[in-house]
Scaffold this active site. Structure first.
Site, mmCIF file in Angstrom:
data_model
loop_
_atom_site.group_PDB
_atom_site.id
_atom_site.type_symbol
_atom_site.label_atom_id
_atom_site.label_comp_id
_atom_site.label_asym_id
_atom_site.label_seq_id
_atom_site.Cartn_x
_atom_site.Cartn_y
_atom_site.Cartn_z
ATOM 1 N N LYS A 1 33.460 48.110 52.512
ATOM 2 C CA LYS A 1 32.191 48.780 52.265
ATOM 3 C C LYS A 1 32.303 50.272 52.541
ATOM 4 O O LYS A 1 31.882 51.107 51.730
ATOM 5 C CB LYS A 1 31.110 48.149 53.152
ATOM 6 C CG LYS A 1 29.709 48.322 52.627
ATOM 7 C CD LYS A 1 28.704 47.570 53.491
ATOM 8 C CE LYS A 1 28.745 46.086 53.217
ATOM 9 N NZ LYS A 1 28.064 45.299 54.260
ATOM 10 N N ARG B 1 25.657 48.571 59.197
ATOM 11 C CA ARG B 1 26.252 47.549 58.334
ATOM 12 C C ARG B 1 27.697 47.277 58.695
ATOM 13 O O ARG B 1 28.456 48.189 58.948
ATOM 14 C CB ARG B 1 26.191 48.021 56.867
ATOM 15 C CG ARG B 1 24.902 48.691 56.504
ATOM 16 C CD ARG B 1 24.991 49.426 55.188
ATOM 17 N NE ARG B 1 25.156 48.531 54.056
ATOM 18 C CZ ARG B 1 25.378 48.949 52.813
ATOM 19 N NH1 ARG B 1 25.510 50.244 52.573
ATOM 20 N NH2 ARG B 1 25.497 48.078 51.835
ATOM 21 N N GLY C 1 27.936 38.056 53.247
ATOM 22 C CA GLY C 1 26.954 37.385 54.088
ATOM 23 C C GLY C 1 27.510 36.852 55.390
ATOM 24 O O GLY C 1 26.840 36.127 56.100
ATOM 25 N N MET D 1 28.529 38.628 57.978
ATOM 26 C CA MET D 1 28.045 39.359 59.139
ATOM 27 C C MET D 1 26.725 40.015 58.770
ATOM 28 O O MET D 1 26.424 40.214 57.613
ATOM 29 C CB MET D 1 29.079 40.383 59.555
ATOM 30 C CG MET D 1 30.305 39.707 60.146
ATOM 31 S SD MET D 1 31.530 40.845 60.724
ATOM 32 C CE MET D 1 32.349 41.249 59.227
ATOM 33 N N ARG E 1 32.017 47.042 45.093
ATOM 34 C CA ARG E 1 33.260 46.326 45.414
ATOM 35 C C ARG E 1 33.711 45.598 44.154
ATOM 36 O O ARG E 1 32.906 45.393 43.242
ATOM 37 C CB ARG E 1 33.051 45.338 46.554
ATOM 38 C CG ARG E 1 32.047 44.265 46.227
ATOM 39 C CD ARG E 1 31.822 43.325 47.395
ATOM 40 N NE ARG E 1 30.713 42.438 47.105
ATOM 41 C CZ ARG E 1 29.883 41.946 48.011
ATOM 42 N NH1 ARG E 1 30.005 42.287 49.266
ATOM 43 N NH2 ARG E 1 28.922 41.131 47.665
ATOM 44 N N HIS F 1 22.216 33.533 47.691
ATOM 45 C CA HIS F 1 23.361 33.196 48.533
ATOM 46 C C HIS F 1 24.110 31.976 48.008
ATOM 47 O O HIS F 1 25.334 31.981 47.868
ATOM 48 C CB HIS F 1 22.868 32.943 49.966
ATOM 49 C CG HIS F 1 23.945 32.536 50.910
ATOM 50 N ND1 HIS F 1 24.182 31.221 51.217
ATOM 51 C CD2 HIS F 1 24.871 33.261 51.574
ATOM 52 C CE1 HIS F 1 25.200 31.164 52.057
ATOM 53 N NE2 HIS F 1 25.641 32.382 52.297
ATOM 54 N N SER G 1 68.834 20.119 42.227
ATOM 55 C CA SER G 1 67.386 20.290 42.253
ATOM 56 C C SER G 1 66.913 19.982 43.665
ATOM 57 O O SER G 1 67.176 18.912 44.197
ATOM 58 C CB SER G 1 66.726 19.346 41.243
ATOM 59 O OG SER G 1 65.322 19.473 41.334
ATOM 60 N N CYS H 1 61.938 20.604 42.636
ATOM 61 C CA CYS H 1 61.026 19.634 42.040
ATOM 62 C C CYS H 1 60.082 19.021 43.063
ATOM 63 O O CYS H 1 59.379 18.065 42.784
ATOM 64 C CB CYS H 1 61.803 18.544 41.309
ATOM 65 S SG CYS H 1 62.832 17.572 42.418
ATOM 66 N N TYR I 1 64.575 27.473 37.886
ATOM 67 C CA TYR I 1 63.253 27.033 37.448
ATOM 68 C C TYR I 1 62.501 26.361 38.591
ATOM 69 O O TYR I 1 63.102 25.995 39.608
ATOM 70 C CB TYR I 1 63.374 26.031 36.281
ATOM 71 C CG TYR I 1 64.011 24.721 36.673
ATOM 72 C CD1 TYR I 1 63.230 23.679 37.181
ATOM 73 C CD2 TYR I 1 65.380 24.529 36.566
ATOM 74 C CE1 TYR I 1 63.817 22.490 37.580
ATOM 75 C CE2 TYR I 1 65.966 23.338 36.956
ATOM 76 C CZ TYR I 1 65.175 22.327 37.460
ATOM 77 O OH TYR I 1 65.743 21.151 37.866
HETATM 78 P P1 ADP Z 1 26.104 42.527 52.992
HETATM 79 O O1 ADP Z 1 27.453 42.807 53.489
HETATM 80 O O2 ADP Z 1 25.574 41.224 53.461
HETATM 81 O O3 ADP Z 1 25.949 42.757 51.532
HETATM 82 P P2 ADP Z 1 24.808 45.062 53.381
HETATM 83 O O4 ADP Z 1 25.293 45.915 54.480
HETATM 84 O O5 ADP Z 1 25.283 45.434 52.044
HETATM 85 O O6 ADP Z 1 25.143 43.566 53.743
HETATM 86 O O7 ADP Z 1 23.226 45.121 53.476
HETATM 87 C C1 ADP Z 1 22.315 44.104 53.243
HETATM 88 C C2 ADP Z 1 21.240 44.597 52.342
HETATM 89 O O8 ADP Z 1 20.595 45.737 52.861
HETATM 90 C C3 ADP Z 1 21.762 44.986 51.001
HETATM 91 O O9 ADP Z 1 20.891 44.549 50.002
HETATM 92 C C4 ADP Z 1 21.812 46.489 51.045
HETATM 93 O O10 ADP Z 1 21.668 47.048 49.783
HETATM 94 C C5 ADP Z 1 20.634 46.813 51.935
HETATM 95 N N1 ADP Z 1 20.854 48.070 52.626
HETATM 96 C C6 ADP Z 1 21.878 48.360 53.436
HETATM 97 N N2 ADP Z 1 21.816 49.637 53.869
HETATM 98 C C7 ADP Z 1 20.719 50.174 53.304
HETATM 99 C C8 ADP Z 1 20.128 51.469 53.350
HETATM 100 N N3 ADP Z 1 20.661 52.468 54.064
HETATM 101 N N4 ADP Z 1 19.001 51.671 52.657
HETATM 102 C C9 ADP Z 1 18.473 50.666 51.936
HETATM 103 N N5 ADP Z 1 18.962 49.437 51.845
HETATM 104 C C10 ADP Z 1 20.096 49.173 52.519
HETATM 105 MG MG MG Z 2 25.950 44.173 50.493
#
Ligand code: ADP
Ligand code: MG
Ligand code: MG
Length: 898
Positions: A24, A94, A103, A105, A340, A458, A773, A841, A861
């Site tokens: 991220k 984050r 999801g 963490m 990503r 999810h 083999s 094999c 092979y």
């Molecule tokens: P995950 O790894 O579970 O995707 P994120 O860190 O991307 O978690 O964040 C979860 C949600 O919160 C996402 O939808 C993200 O876009 C939103 N979010 C994270 N940081 C901000 C921010 N600074 N302003 C607005 N929304 C945010």
């Molecule tokens: Mg995210």
């Protein structure tokens, strides 16, 4: 390394260094550099996470001072102030590791709010409702993530408030209700803590950073890493990203969304995703409100839509890989929050690989390398038989979220699903919605069905990631957890009933619906074609029947590396004969029975050789111990007892004779007993019969002008003397067949290497053979002194859990042990015959990682089971490409040296 900088502003970060910045953080840095609108922020590196754990879960002493400096920098950029009553700065905290663990963490939003700053936010935004909404979201997330409070408590308070105000949706709650919720939430937190809620934003920030680090070792993260074999080399610790909040919940000119730059379900080149107006981040993913398809954005917020499309294109051109992105619009202003590489199913990956080459975005090599061989498995399995399914009316339809068909029993409970799954019961997990903590149940289930949420919920994301069939948003299905049932129009389905789901079109059926074999798409064939031209290793199949041979050929196998002859004796019309053969007491009797068996084997060989014409077919002579073909002793005793009651004396005598023979042949340790070449030595007439069947089949095919290439392979050889003995028989039979048919036969003679002594004396073996083999199943047993069945059933799982072994050596070749022995044998063999054909094999021949080893070891092979042939072809191509890139001299030397 110790003195490395621990915090980087997004414009200072390195988009290529995911290990240090996490995926991220690297993405945010890269997007900032590309000039995309990323809210200002910074990344605390994964190094700091490791320091946190190294020092017994303590943040480095000066860390918060450094954080403060960065916050000041954000304040300068934004004009907002952390903790300010006039114009408060809020941030999100984050997590983000080198490998995306969706999801796994938790993220905390709206950090910096307290009883004072919320007033400031209300005034500044001129939108008190928004301010209080943000505050209650903050308290809930902070309470859950930092203090570990059960989310239910917050949810219940929220439900009560909705009820009191008499509204359905969170977004309908008014300011007054939200204020009440905030009060309640605070009480929940303070009751849990036994002290006041931290009001100081810096304290909040410190606690949140720690919580993110803690989450790295949280159960969800641990399970995920274990299941996906994410070792420390791949991802070591999480980074923390602190990002200025932007608000998608500031009214109807604000929104938040998640999109893929191409459709992750089928790879189509069209932006795919969902958004919600007046909502904040996690609302889209949580499946609480049903989001809008991204196309609607063109009407609702046209300017944003255009920006989004341009951004998607720019990102694809930059990363050369479809992206999965998060964006937010705050009062018309567009922001990027994440990018990503998109996780796609196999169909999507293959199509995008082919398309991107056509678009000249990537090279063919890259198109091959970006695929995961194991993922192709999804395409090589059954899907629903739409014709037969006509007789099975669909009982309800939801949103098709992850393609493929699955049949299993309905289970509502996550724990139960895990339990059943462990017992090998096929389970369809049925839930209203799923949360990250439910992930263990995904692993245990064959399919997922939810009543809520959209394609990016999810449940949908996780199911697709795992390649499991999934249906979401099946809103006509009413689940009653307490009564353990769900209802659809006119029907009630109880827990434990069998259903079939079709994740490709969203239909749910009662009972087990017939399925059909998969077909290779044109794109798939294109990729296999490219891989075929790239690889060096040959690919053959383990196939015992003409059908398997045909399938393998269709999938691209060039030959059969292992045809097990005993499988042929197990067919119903053969087993009786084979038992008769075992029961014989004299050679003459035995030869008479073998004569009949020869006729059958010959015709089997002819069929298989014909199905694989043009390529080598390696036929292994009888391997299992003879008693394996007799009923087991206990069963025979029981049979005699019941016959005695019926008084059928002739049958009793016959059965008693079988029992005697079974007792005579019984072995203490059959795996290491009288089997393979040892049978060939002691009952030469059996091997004679098989060799004759092969030679005559080949001879008749020569006459029929079929281009057949049989090879004879001897199993379980430990001494060259064993081979020499069998070779004599072979030479003699071959020449007698040659004169009988008046032709010359070319049938290679070789040995399986699956006994340790055989490997260690491979130079001697090479003198009398034309090929080797490796039978790595038995070889692995021998090298470890493990008896596979016993080990896998008893202690191997614990060995893996305790990291005595990293992996099951029967699935993925033990390179250090078994691999070393193979290398010795290869060297010895080639020292005698440099061009000796050497293959593998064992089941490892279909395992991508083992295939990479085989390539490096210089094997000719690999031989894999028919339905894994495409996987093996792709893995072999990747091995060749990786070798090429390793051999290239490094152009740049890394500047930073320790
Ligand atoms: P995950 O790894 O579970 O995707 P994120 O860190 O991307 O978690 O964040 C979860 C949600 O919160 C996402 O939808 C993200 O876009 C939103 N979010 C994270 N940081 C901000 C921010 N600074 N302003 C607005 N929304 C945010
Ligand atoms: Mg995210
Ligand atoms: Mg074997």
């Amino acid at each position: 390394m110790r003195n490395m900088k621990s915090i980087y502003f997004f414009n200072e970060g390195d988009g290529n260094n995911k290990k240090l910045f996490g995926g991220k953080g690297a993405g945010l840095a890269e997007m900032t550099r590309l000039g995309l609108p990323v809210p200002p922020g910074f990344t605390i590196t994964t190094e700091v996470c490791n320091m946190y754990y190294a020092s017994g879960k303590k943040l480095p002493r000066n860390l918060m001072n450094k954080v403060k400096k960065k916050i000041v920098k954000i304040e300068k950029k934004t004009g907002k102030k952390f903790g300010s009553i006039e114009n408060p700065l809020l941030v999100s905290v984050r997590s983000g590791a080198a490998i995306s663990m969706p999801g796994m963490m938790d993220t905390i939003l709206n950090l910096g709010l307290n009883n004072k700053t919320v007033i400031g936010l209300a005034k500044k935004s001129n939108n008190p409702r928004f301010a209080w909404d943000s505050y209650r979201r903050f308290l809930q997330l902070f309470g859950k993530v930092v203090f570990g409070i059960d989310d239910k408590k917050f949810e219940q308070a929220l439900e009560r408030a909705k009820h009191a105000q008499n509204v359905q949706a969170d977004s309908d709650l008014n300011e007054e209700s939200l204020q009440k919720i905030v009060l309640e939430y605070k009480t929940i937190c303070e009751n849990h803590l036994g002290k006041p809620f931290p009001e100081d934003p810096y304290k909040q920030l410190e606690l949140a950073i720690e919580a993110v680090f803690r989450s790295w070792m949280g159960e969800r993260a641990l399970v995920y890493r274990e299941k996906y074999k994410i070792t420390k080399d791949i991802a070591n610790g999480t980074a923390v990203n602190v990002v200025t909040m932007v608000f998608g919940n500031m009214g109807n000119d604000s929104a938040t969304g998640v999109v893929f730059t191409r459709n992750p379900g089928d790879g189509t080149r069209k932006v795919f995703g969902e958004y919600l107006v007046n909502a904040q981040g996690e609302d889209v993913v949580a499946g609480i409100r049903t989001p809008q398809p991204i196309d609607n954005l063109a009407r609702e917020l046209p300017k944003t839509y255009t920006q989004l499309m341009k951004t998607c294109e720019k990102l694809e051109r930059h990363y050369k890989e479809p992206q999965d992105i998060e964006f937010t619009v705050e009062q018309g202003k567009f922001y990027m929050l994440q990018t990503r590489s998109a996780k796609m199913n196999a169909i999507g990956m293959i199509k995008t690989s082919v398309d991107m080459v056509k678009e000249k975005l990537i090279s063919r090599d890259r198109a091959i390398l970006r695929l995961q061989p194991e993922q192709l498995d999804q395409l090589l399995h059954k899907t629903i038989d739409t014709v037969a399914a006509k007789n099975y009316p669909s009982i309800v339809k939801g949103i098709a979220a992850s393609p493929g068909a699955a049949t299993g029993i309905v289970v509502f409970d996550v724990k139960k699903a895990v339990q059943f799954g462990d017992e090998g019961v096929k389970v369809i997990l049925v839930r209203e919605e799923t949360k990250p903590e439910d992930v263990p149940a995904f692993f245990a289930s064959v399919g997922i069905l939810t009543s809520r949420g959209g394609k990016t919920s999810h449940a949908a994301v996780v199911a697709r990631g795992m390649g499991k069939p999934g249906i979401v948003g099946c809103s006509d299905m009413k689940i009653d957890y307490a009564a353990k049932k769900f209802q659809v129009e006119g029907k009630t389905v109880l827990e434990g009933e069998v259903i079939t789901i079709d994740g490709s079109d969203g239909n749910v059926f009662l009972g087990e619906v017939p399925t059909i074999e998969p077909k290779l798409t044109d794109d798939f064939r294109t990729i296999l074609n490219w891989a075929e031209k790239t690889k060096r290793l040959g690919i053959r199949a383990n196939a015992d029947t003409p059908e398997a041979a045909k399938l393998a050929r269709e999938y691209g196998a060039k030959g059969i590396g292992l045809c097990r002859t005993e499988r042929m004796f197990n067919a119903r019309d053969r087993l009786g004969l084979f038992v008769d053969m075992i029961m014989t007491r004299t050679i003459e009797e035995r030869k008479a029975v073998l004569e009949k068996l020869m006729v059958l084997q010959k015709s089997d060989f002819k069929e298989i050789l014909t199905a694989m014409k043009g390529y080598h077919v390696t036929i292994r002579l009888l391997d299992p111990p003879l008693h394996e073909f007799l009923p087991n002793i206990e069963e025979l005793i029981n049979r005699i007892h019941s016959l005695e009651k019926q008084n059928t004396s002739s049958e009793i005598d016959a059965t008693k004779r079988i029992l005697d023979r079974a007792r005579e042949l019984a072995e203490i340790n059959p795996m290491m007993g009288h089997r393979g070449v040892r049978i060939g030595i002691t009952f030469p007439e059996i091997y004679e019969m098989q060799i004759r069947a092969i030679c005559e089949a080949a001879a008749e095919l020569v006459k029929e002008k079929v281009d057949a290439h049989a090879q004879i392979m001897i199993p379980q050889v430990g001494s060259v003397t064993e081979l020499i003995q069998i070779k004599k028989i072979y030479d003699q039979i071959k020449s007698s067949v040659e004169s009988k048919y008046e032709i010359k036969l070319k049938i290679n003679f070789g040995t399986m290497l699956e006994v340790v002594r055989g490997c260690l004396t491979a130079d001697e073996m090479a003198k009398v053979t034309e090929f080797f083999s490796f039978g790595t199943n038995d070889l692995t047993q021998a090298v470890f002194s493990f008896s596979r069945e016993d080990v896998e059933g008893k202690f191997l799982p614990e060995y893996i859990e305790k990291e005595i072994l990293v992996e099951n050596p029967f699935q993925s070749l033990d390179v250090n042990g078994v691999g070393s022995l193979m290398q010795i044998a290869i060297a010895k063999g080639k020292s005698v015959k440099p061009n000796l054909e050497i293959g593998i094999c064992g089941e490892h021949g279909g395992d991508p990682i083992s295939i990479k080893f085989c390539h490096k070891a210089g094997l000719s092979y690999v031989s894999a089971s028919s339905h894994r042939i495409p996987i093996a072809i792709l893995a072999a191509a990747q091995a060749a490409l990786l070798e090429k890139s390793e051999r290239k001299p490094k152009t740049k030397k890394s500047k930073k040296k320790k």
